[in-house]
Scaffold this active site. Structure first.
Site, PDB file in Angstrom:
ATOM      1  N   LYS A 134       0.813  -1.225   0.000  1.00  0.00           N
ATOM      2  CA  LYS A 134       0.000   0.000   0.000  1.00  0.00           C
ATOM      3  C   LYS A 134       0.844   1.272   0.000  1.00  0.00           C
ATOM      4  O   LYS A 134       0.364   2.328  -0.412  1.00  0.00           O
ATOM      5  CB  LYS A 134      -1.005  -0.010   1.144  1.00  0.00           C
ATOM      6  CG  LYS A 134      -0.415   0.191   2.503  1.00  0.00           C
ATOM      7  CD  LYS A 134      -1.506   0.267   3.535  1.00  0.00           C
ATOM      8  CE  LYS A 134      -0.871   0.556   4.874  1.00  0.00           C
ATOM      9  NZ  LYS A 134      -1.593   0.126   6.012  1.00  0.00           N
ATOM     10  N   GLY A 135       2.085   1.179   0.415  1.00  0.00           N
ATOM     11  CA  GLY A 135       3.018   2.278   0.216  1.00  0.00           C
ATOM     12  C   GLY A 135       2.806   3.516   1.056  1.00  0.00           C
ATOM     13  O   GLY A 135       2.309   3.440   2.184  1.00  0.00           O
TER      14      GLY A 135
END
Ligand code: B12
Length: 253
Positions: A134-135
């Protein structure tokens, strides 16, 4: 006082209400119970730090015998931009697709990244921001990159365990996070980590990359690592650095 070079000021002063007025704001806590005396103490400190005039714009008792302050005031110091020393990104920012192509072309296999928080540190949000799919800040994490294989060991990994897993996974890069800085724990832990890799693997050690909000990127050599990232780092910057290191230094094949 300002001097100009190519239309850019090389000597600057802080800006508050009017250009170059030297106004700054700082916050700190004193071990003094809230009250007039505490505010006087805060002003004395500000004056000794070169803020003159100084004004307490916020003071609040925080627990027994402590007061938190925000002080606003004027400093006379001048910043010489020519004397500023920082680590500037010397490599281009690549898209995930470009990173994948570069890794595939130069390694012909996936690049292996092993990451985690070492010591007693349990702050995993930072390393997860870099590694998890998801970063962070609108960018996907390294798990999203097809040509990277990510092993996230999570929190409180001991240095011997990290070295063992890095060897077992044949890591090309080891990414370590340190958020707690009390008594310089972050620096001590990283030095211990880089020394352990040097001892166990010598020249064949993986790329060592360190991150956390209170690190100074200038400290890489001193810490025995290849790169230090600080607050606000995005996964794309790290992936691009991996490609840069791969193509300039050559990650162990
Ligand atoms: C969330 C949080 C926690 C959570 C952690 C949950 C978890 N799973 O991570 C919990 C509640 C468990 C916690 C516990 C503690 N915490 Co805490 N916590 C925080 C808090 C509020 C946010 C940290 C965070 O998630 N930031 C968001 C991430 C995205 O930012 P980041 O970590 O900076 O990461 C970015 C960059 O630094 C960089 N980066 C980070 N790591 C890496 C690694 C690599 C390889 C790379 C490339 C980049 C990189 O990239 C990231 C994205 O840009 C901070 C205060 C604050 N506002 O910062 C305090 C803070 C970090 N905690 C603190 C403390 C003291 C503790 C405790 C000791 C409290 C206690 N007395 O029990 C415990 C320690 C637990 C332990 N064993 O580690 C202090 C640390 C003080 C210090 N300077 O040492 C802080 C600063 C709060 C404070 N002001 O006192 N905490």
């Amino acid at each position: 006082m300002t001097t100009e070079h190519n239309g850019q000021h090389r000597q600057v002063r802080p800006y508050g209400d009017t250009t170059g007025d030297g106004m700054v704001q700082m916050s700190f806590t004193l071990p003094v119970p809230a009250g007039r005396r505490a505010e006087g103490a805060a002003l004395q400190l500000a004056n000794k730090m070169g803020m003159d005039p100084a004004m307490v714009v916020h003071a609040r008792g925080i627990g027994d015998g402590y007061t938190f302050f925000v002080v606003y005031g004027q400093v006379n110091h001048v910043v010489d931009l020519d004397a500023v020393r920082v680590v500037e990104r010397e490599y281009p920012l690549l898209s995930p697709a470009d990173v994948n192509v570069a890794v595939k072309k130069s390694l012909r296999r996936k690049l292996v990244v092993v990451g985690g928080c070492i010591g007693t540190d349990a702050h995993t949000v930072g390393i997860d921001a870099i590694l998890n799919i998801k970063g962070f800040a609108g960018e996907k994490g390294l798990e999203y990159y097809r040509e990277l294989r990510v092993v996230n060991l999570g929190a409180q990994v001991s240095v011997p365990e990290l070295v063992k897993r890095a060897r077992a996974e044949k890591a090309d890069a080891v990414l370590v996070s340190q958020v707690v800085t009390q008594r310089d724990a972050h620096m001590l832990n990283i030095r211990e980590m880089s020394a352990a890799f040097a001892e166990a693997m010598g020249e064949r050690r993986p790329l060592l990359i360190v991150g956390g909000p209170r690190f100074d990127p200038m400290m890489a050599d001193e810490l025995g690592v290849d790169r230090v990232f600080s607050r606000g780092t995005t996964p794309g910057e790290v992936a691009s650095f991996l490609v840069h290191a791969l193509t300039t230094k050559g990650v162990a094949a």
